[in-house]
Design a protein around this motif. Structure first.
Motif, PDB file in Angstrom:
ATOM      1  N   MET A  77       0.723  -1.166   0.161  1.00  0.00           N
ATOM      2  CA  MET A  77      -0.036   0.010   0.197  1.00  0.00           C
ATOM      3  C   MET A  77       0.861   1.195   0.104  1.00  0.00           C
ATOM      4  SD  MET A  77      -3.198   0.410   0.017  1.00  0.00           S
ATOM      5  CE  MET A  77      -4.697   1.519   0.682  1.00  0.00           C
ATOM      6  N   LEU A  78       2.033   1.233   0.712  1.00  0.00           N
ATOM      7  CA  LEU A  78       2.565   2.253   0.694  1.00  0.00           C
ATOM      8  C   LEU A  78       3.565   2.810  -0.484  1.00  0.00           C
ATOM      9  CD1 LEU A  78       4.664   3.910   3.879  1.00  0.00           C
ATOM     10  CD2 LEU A  78       5.938   3.296   1.779  1.00  0.00           C
ATOM     11  N   LEU A  79       3.951   1.594  -0.857  1.00  0.00           N
ATOM     12  CA  LEU A  79       4.587   1.693  -2.398  1.00  0.00           C
ATOM     13  C   LEU A  79       3.761   2.124  -3.359  1.00  0.00           C
ATOM     14  CD1 LEU A  79       7.118  -1.398  -2.174  1.00  0.00           C
ATOM     15  CD2 LEU A  79       7.892   0.938  -1.819  1.00  0.00           C
ATOM     16  N   ALA A  80       2.587   1.993  -3.379  1.00  0.00           N
ATOM     17  CA  ALA A  80       1.465   2.198  -4.369  1.00  0.00           C
ATOM     18  C   ALA A  80       1.362   3.575  -4.331  1.00  0.00           C
ATOM     19  CB  ALA A  80       0.415   1.263  -4.321  1.00  0.00           C
ATOM     20  N   GLY A  81       1.166   4.019  -3.058  1.00  0.00           N
ATOM     21  CA  GLY A  81       0.649   5.490  -2.529  1.00  0.00           C
ATOM     22  C   GLY A  81       1.918   6.465  -3.217  1.00  0.00           C
ATOM     23  N   LEU A  82       3.215   5.978  -3.097  1.00  0.00           N
ATOM     24  CA  LEU A  82       4.271   6.781  -3.356  1.00  0.00           C
ATOM     25  C   LEU A  82       4.326   6.998  -4.984  1.00  0.00           C
ATOM     26  CD1 LEU A  82       7.328   5.856  -0.928  1.00  0.00           C
ATOM     27  CD2 LEU A  82       6.096   8.033  -1.106  1.00  0.00           C
ATOM     28  N   TRP A  83       4.149   5.790  -5.685  1.00  0.00           N
ATOM     29  CA  TRP A  83       4.093   5.849  -7.018  1.00  0.00           C
ATOM     30  C   TRP A  83       2.973   6.683  -7.819  1.00  0.00           C
ATOM     31  CZ3 TRP A  83       8.345   5.190  -9.530  1.00  0.00           C
ATOM     32  CH2 TRP A  83       9.495   4.325  -9.048  1.00  0.00           C
ATOM     33  N   VAL A  84       1.911   6.560  -6.887  1.00  0.00           N
ATOM     34  CA  VAL A  84       0.679   7.361  -7.400  1.00  0.00           C
ATOM     35  C   VAL A  84       1.075   8.803  -7.159  1.00  0.00           C
ATOM     36  CG1 VAL A  84      -1.800   7.853  -6.739  1.00  0.00           C
ATOM     37  CG2 VAL A  84      -1.138   5.577  -7.107  1.00  0.00           C
TER      38      VAL A  84
END
Length: 401
Positions: A77-84
């Motif tokens: 979730m955190l990595l997805a948030g940073l990429w978004v």
């Protein structure tokens, strides 16, 4: 003899840094709003939505994002948030239509929420039991640190690089953190919560603690954001101050929240109850507004009281976020609790500025807002007292028989 578990501080620091980068997406817009309005011919209302869409999204979906983080794992979730965040920021510099700009802000809001609900789970997993209140308390600096960092950066770069340069800077920060996180974050932070999403949400909503946490954060934010949001308008309109000077004074006021976060974290380390810390913060904030909103005092004394207001107020986020794990049904559903806290925070951010503006408009002066602010402080005090009782019961239930 077993050795004491050690906290993996690089992992915890990365999670906190991701939160700071995500919160910068909130703070970068107000200083750049006039540039955006001129370029896109935005109305004042549309410009307001560019700012407030974050709060609207968080208010509507915070708990849902938290439940999703519990389900798919905080690392993912955190990595997805940073990429978004990175993708939305870079896309924004290429669009040419106001609606497309607003949509990139919606995406940035989703990225912010993903990071904000996932990071506490990563911090808990990375922390030794004796350090969890300490590390989660440190997490509470992410919003004031990110917002003030963005405001100061905007003041330095907007004249030379424009708003697009500012957006690119923070998008690249998100890219760097995502790449580091891909390498540094251990995959065992993906602690999946069993059962369906709805069941996990209901299990959390049925407990009083998360509601008290969210309510305390709402009442606190109603006070804090009201001062932060309207201080530049007051300084420019009532005191004739330049925009840059008003922005820097406001950034300093936001940054003053950070020492309070650290003080609250230290008090947690000294085994104070989170509810007690939150009540102390509410008491001092409520008293300080009598100086902040009284025109009989000098501007220096009033601004000093604003700094005291923001600094001592910072103890409350540390208390709430540092003890949120005690109010989750289990360690695998901490994201849902933090999602509710985020919803409470953004309810205050969404409603606070228009509410105080309404009071001042009806009464005709800023002093009339004292009753509103003191009322919020009293509500925070009452909720904090209830939170202390629930917290004590939770701690007793976790003690070995």
């Amino acid at each position: 003899m077993t050795s004491e578990l050690k906290t993996r501080w690089p992992v915890a620091v990365l999670a906190i840094s991701a939160g700071v980068a995500a919160a910068a997406a909130i703070g970068k817009v107000p200083p750049a709003l006039e540039l955006l309005r001129r370029e896109y011919s935005l109305s004042l209302v549309y410009g307001g939505w560019i700012i407030s869409i974050f709060s609207a999204l968080a208010l509507a979906t915070g708990a849902g994002f938290g439940t999703l983080a519990d389900r798919i794992g905080p690392r993912r979730m955190l990595l997805a948030g940073l990429w978004v965040l990175a993708g939305a920021g870079l896309t924004a510099v290429l669009v040419s239509a106001p609606l497309a700009l607003l949509l990139t802000r919606v995406l940035e809001g989703a990225g912010f929420l993903a990071v904000a609900v996932a990071a506490p789970g990563i911090i808990i997993t990375a922390s030794a039991p004796q350090d969890r209140s300490w590390s989660l308390g440190l997490w509470s600096v992410y919003v004031p640190a990110g917002v003030s960092l963005a405001m100061v950066t905007a003041t330095l770069v907007l004249d030379g690089l424009g708003w697009r340069g500012l957006w690119i800077i923070f998008a690249l920060v998100s890219v760097v953190l995502a790449l580091i996180g891909q390498w540094l974050l251990p995959r065992n932070t993906q602690s999946f919560s069993p059962g369906p999403l709805r069941g996990n949400l209901v299990a959390t909503l049925s407990r009083p603690g998360p509601w008290l946490l969210a309510g305390s954060f709402t009442a606190y934010t109603l006070m804090w954001i009201s001062i932060i949001a309207w201080l530049p308008t007051f300084l420019i309109g009532q005191r004739g101050m330049a925009v840059a000077s008003a922005s820097l004074l406001t950034a300093a006021l936001v940054a003053a929240n950070i020492p309070g976060n650290l003080l609250g974290t230290w008090l947690l380390r000294r085994r104070w109850h989170g509810g007690t810390i939150a009540a102390l913060a509410a008491l001092i904030m409520g008293l300080s507004v009598f100086v902040v909103l009284d025109d009989h005092f000098s501007d220096i004394l009033r601004y000093g009281s604003c700094l005291l207001f923001s600094c001592t107020g910072g103890m409350l986020p540390a208390a709430i976020l540092g003890t949120s794990r005690l109010h989750a049904p289990d360690s695998q559903r901490i994201g849902t609790v933090n999602g509710m806290v985020i919803q409470g925070s953004h309810l205050g951010q969404f409603a606070g500025p228009p509410l105080i503006a309404m009071v001042v408009s009806v009464q005709g002066n800023w002093e009339s807002a004292q009753g509103y602010m003191v009322g919020c402080a009293l509500a925070t005090l009452a909720l904090s007292w209830g939170l202390r009782r629930v917290e004590r019961r939770s701690l007793l239930s976790r003690q070995p028989k």
